[in-house]
Write an enzyme that holds these catalytic residues in place. Structure first.
Site, PDB file in Angstrom:
ATOM      1  N   HIS A 151       3.565  -1.941  -7.975  1.00 29.48           N
ATOM      2  CA  HIS A 151       3.617  -3.386  -8.218  1.00 29.48           C
ATOM      3  C   HIS A 151       4.965  -3.861  -8.763  1.00 29.48           C
ATOM      4  O   HIS A 151       5.056  -4.419  -9.845  1.00 29.48           O
ATOM      5  CB  HIS A 151       2.480  -3.840  -9.153  1.00 29.48           C
ATOM      6  CG  HIS A 151       2.189  -2.937 -10.322  1.00 29.48           C
ATOM      7  ND1 HIS A 151       3.141  -2.577 -11.235  1.00 29.48           N
ATOM      8  CD2 HIS A 151       1.048  -2.332 -10.710  1.00 29.48           C
ATOM      9  CE1 HIS A 151       2.585  -1.779 -12.138  1.00 29.48           C
ATOM     10  NE2 HIS A 151       1.315  -1.612 -11.837  1.00 29.48           N
ATOM     11  N   HIS A 172       3.148   3.290 -13.186  1.00 31.12           N
ATOM     12  CA  HIS A 172       3.241   1.950 -13.764  1.00 31.12           C
ATOM     13  C   HIS A 172       4.536   1.940 -14.564  1.00 31.12           C
ATOM     14  O   HIS A 172       4.582   2.408 -15.692  1.00 31.12           O
ATOM     15  CB  HIS A 172       2.038   1.659 -14.663  1.00 31.12           C
ATOM     16  CG  HIS A 172       2.058   0.252 -15.182  1.00 31.12           C
ATOM     17  ND1 HIS A 172       1.074  -0.672 -14.902  1.00 31.12           N
ATOM     18  CD2 HIS A 172       2.971  -0.412 -15.946  1.00 31.12           C
ATOM     19  CE1 HIS A 172       1.373  -1.827 -15.469  1.00 31.12           C
ATOM     20  NE2 HIS A 172       2.514  -1.698 -16.117  1.00 31.12           N
ATOM     21  N   HIS A 198      -3.124   0.041  -3.802  1.00 34.12           N
ATOM     22  CA  HIS A 198      -3.215  -0.005  -5.289  1.00 34.12           C
ATOM     23  C   HIS A 198      -4.376  -0.923  -5.644  1.00 34.12           C
ATOM     24  O   HIS A 198      -4.256  -2.145  -5.585  1.00 34.12           O
ATOM     25  CB  HIS A 198      -1.904  -0.534  -5.887  1.00 34.12           C
ATOM     26  CG  HIS A 198      -1.885  -0.509  -7.377  1.00 34.12           C
ATOM     27  ND1 HIS A 198      -0.831   0.030  -8.102  1.00 34.12           N
ATOM     28  CD2 HIS A 198      -2.774  -0.936  -8.303  1.00 34.12           C
ATOM     29  CE1 HIS A 198      -1.093  -0.081  -9.394  1.00 34.12           C
ATOM     30  NE2 HIS A 198      -2.266  -0.678  -9.542  1.00 34.12           N
ATOM     31  N   LYS A 226      -1.521   9.277 -11.103  1.00 38.62           N
ATOM     32  CA  LYS A 226      -1.009   7.986 -11.579  1.00 38.62           C
ATOM     33  C   LYS A 226      -0.554   8.111 -13.031  1.00 38.62           C
ATOM     34  O   LYS A 226      -1.355   8.447 -13.905  1.00 38.62           O
ATOM     35  CB  LYS A 226      -2.115   6.929 -11.477  1.00 38.62           C
ATOM     36  CG  LYS A 226      -1.781   5.573 -12.106  1.00 38.62           C
ATOM     37  CD  LYS A 226      -0.786   4.783 -11.279  1.00 38.62           C
ATOM     38  CE  LYS A 226      -0.317   3.506 -11.972  1.00 38.62           C
ATOM     39  NZ  LYS A 226      -1.256   2.400 -11.881  1.00 38.62           N
ATOM     40  N   HIS A 240      -7.979  -1.605  -8.186  1.00 40.64           N
ATOM     41  CA  HIS A 240      -8.916  -1.299  -9.280  1.00 40.64           C
ATOM     42  C   HIS A 240     -10.291  -1.825  -8.883  1.00 40.64           C
ATOM     43  O   HIS A 240     -10.444  -3.019  -8.626  1.00 40.64           O
ATOM     44  CB  HIS A 240      -8.489  -1.997 -10.576  1.00 40.64           C
ATOM     45  CG  HIS A 240      -7.117  -1.598 -11.031  1.00 40.64           C
ATOM     46  ND1 HIS A 240      -6.887  -0.607 -11.960  1.00 40.64           N
ATOM     47  CD2 HIS A 240      -5.884  -2.058 -10.684  1.00 40.64           C
ATOM     48  CE1 HIS A 240      -5.594  -0.474 -12.167  1.00 40.64           C
ATOM     49  NE2 HIS A 240      -4.950  -1.340 -11.401  1.00 40.64           N
ATOM     50  N   ASP A 246      -3.099  -4.396  -6.489  1.00 34.65           N
ATOM     51  CA  ASP A 246      -3.373  -4.363  -7.936  1.00 34.65           C
ATOM     52  C   ASP A 246      -4.492  -5.338  -8.309  1.00 34.65           C
ATOM     53  O   ASP A 246      -4.527  -5.860  -9.418  1.00 34.65           O
ATOM     54  CB  ASP A 246      -2.116  -4.657  -8.768  1.00 34.65           C
ATOM     55  CG  ASP A 246      -2.221  -4.094 -10.192  1.00 34.65           C
ATOM     56  OD1 ASP A 246      -3.139  -3.284 -10.450  1.00 34.65           O
ATOM     57  OD2 ASP A 246      -1.408  -4.488 -11.039  1.00 34.65           O
TER      58      ASP A 246
END
Ligand code: DOR
Ligand code: ZN
Length: 333
Positions: free
Chosen positions: A169, A135, A13, A96, A15, A241
């Site tokens: 997460h 999420h 995960h 996602k 970004h 994350d």
């Protein structure tokens, strides 16, 4: 033990943003990791075949000569039908899903996660064998958002028993119970939810660089997450994350959610397993569980760490990292 080698560490995960930020941060993941699942909440979000391909190309350019496999994703839309999903299946690892408004760049997410709105798309994903990454938070009261989402996880798990659903997460000890209740539920856990609590975020001074969504919780939640990952639970994967924002944006009167943890991840995770005498379960958490759950076969990359102090810098590429200025006890070799 004063040296440890991890076989093919994966960050499930991640970004990495786009443009200049992508160029600034990519190396902090591509050097220590063999691959990572790239999140699609760019501006605008990745939501077509062309966007997946062009974003992947920019990421590969930023990776340069490092060995790192970017595993791509697409931003869930209820308009995706079987045909569209079939045409992108080979380019992505997951779709996602963001409920609208729950986090950074999630405005285009779904308005309500109910079967009327998402059922058809999820049914197509189930048929095609594309996992769903979520999420899982509501727009409710900050501390209860993840717990309020649990009935939705249950509804989806029951309605689509062949759909692999990854609870991303996870941060609340109440979420852990679901893992063993439904065969098709899996989870990622971040380093910050394993180490940081609400008291660290605002018990003394306000620490904007520890602000993220889902918000860090109590020491009981942190300890429950630690016990879960240290046990080597087979349905739990590492997903950092890591979410870089420019320093000015984090320190403004309207601070963005996201913790930039990429530069400290392996060092921090190894320290946690070492301190708790659980190094035997490290490989499962950092790689093997993800490979089995996602049926991945990544190219081997051996990454060695040694027990030697590592002082975390105050900033990497203009972004303040997790544990800035602190001393960790493991370093990348
Ligand atoms: O804190 C967060 N930041 N949580 C997310 O879910 C998204 C991320 C980001 O993209 O900045
Ligand atoms: Zn994220």
């Amino acid at each position: 033990m004063d040296k440890i080698t991890i076989n093919t560490p994966l960050d499930m995960h991640l970004h990495v943003r786009d443009g200049e930020m992508l160029k600034n941060v990519m190396e902090y993941s591509s050097k220590p990791f063999a691959g990572g699942l790239i999140m699609p909440n760019t501006l605008p979000p990745i939501s077509s075949r062309e966007e997946i391909l062009s974003y992947r190309k920019r990421i590969v350019e930023a990776i340069g000569d490092e060995q790192f496999e970017p595993l791509m994703s697409i931003f869930f839309k209820s308009s995706y039908d079987y045909e569209l999903l079939e045409s992108i299946k080979d380019l992505i690892l997951v779709v996602k899903l963001y409920p609208s408004g729950v986090t950074t760049n999630s405005e285009g997410g779904v308005l309500s996660v109910d079967l009327d709105e998402v059922g058809e798309t999820l049914s197509a994903m189930e048929k095609l064998g594309i996992p769903l990454s979520i999420h899982g938070e509501t727009n409710g009261s900050t501390f209860e958002r993840e717990a309020e989402f649990l009935p939705t996880y249950e509804l989806l798990a029951k309605s689509f028993p062949k759909l692999k659903i990854i609870m991303e997460h996870i941060s609340d000890r109440r979420t852990i119970e679901l893992l063993d209740k439904y065969e098709n539920l899996y989870a990622t856990v971040t380093l910050h939810h394993l180490t940081v609590t609400l008291d660290d975020l605002l018990g003394g001074a306000l620490k904007p660089h520890l602000f993220c969504k889902p918000i860090v919780k109590t020491s009981e939640d942190r300890d429950a997450l630690q016990n879960l990952v240290l046990s080597g639970h087979k349905k739990v994967m590492f997903g950092s994350d890591s979410a870089p924002h420019p320093q000015e944006q984090k320190e403004s009167g309207n601070g963005s959610a996201g913790i930039f943890s990429a530069p400290v991840l392996l060092q921090g995770v190894v320290e946690l397993f070492d301190k708790n005498g659980k190094l035997e379960n490290l490989q499962a958490f950092l790689s093997d569980n993800a490979r089995r759950i996602y049926e991945l076969n990544p190219k081997e990359k051996l990454v060695t760490l040694e027990k030697r102090n590592f002082t975390v810098a105050d900033s990497y590429g203009g972004v303040v990292p997790l544990f800035a200025g602190e001393k960790l006890s493991w370093s990348l070799s």
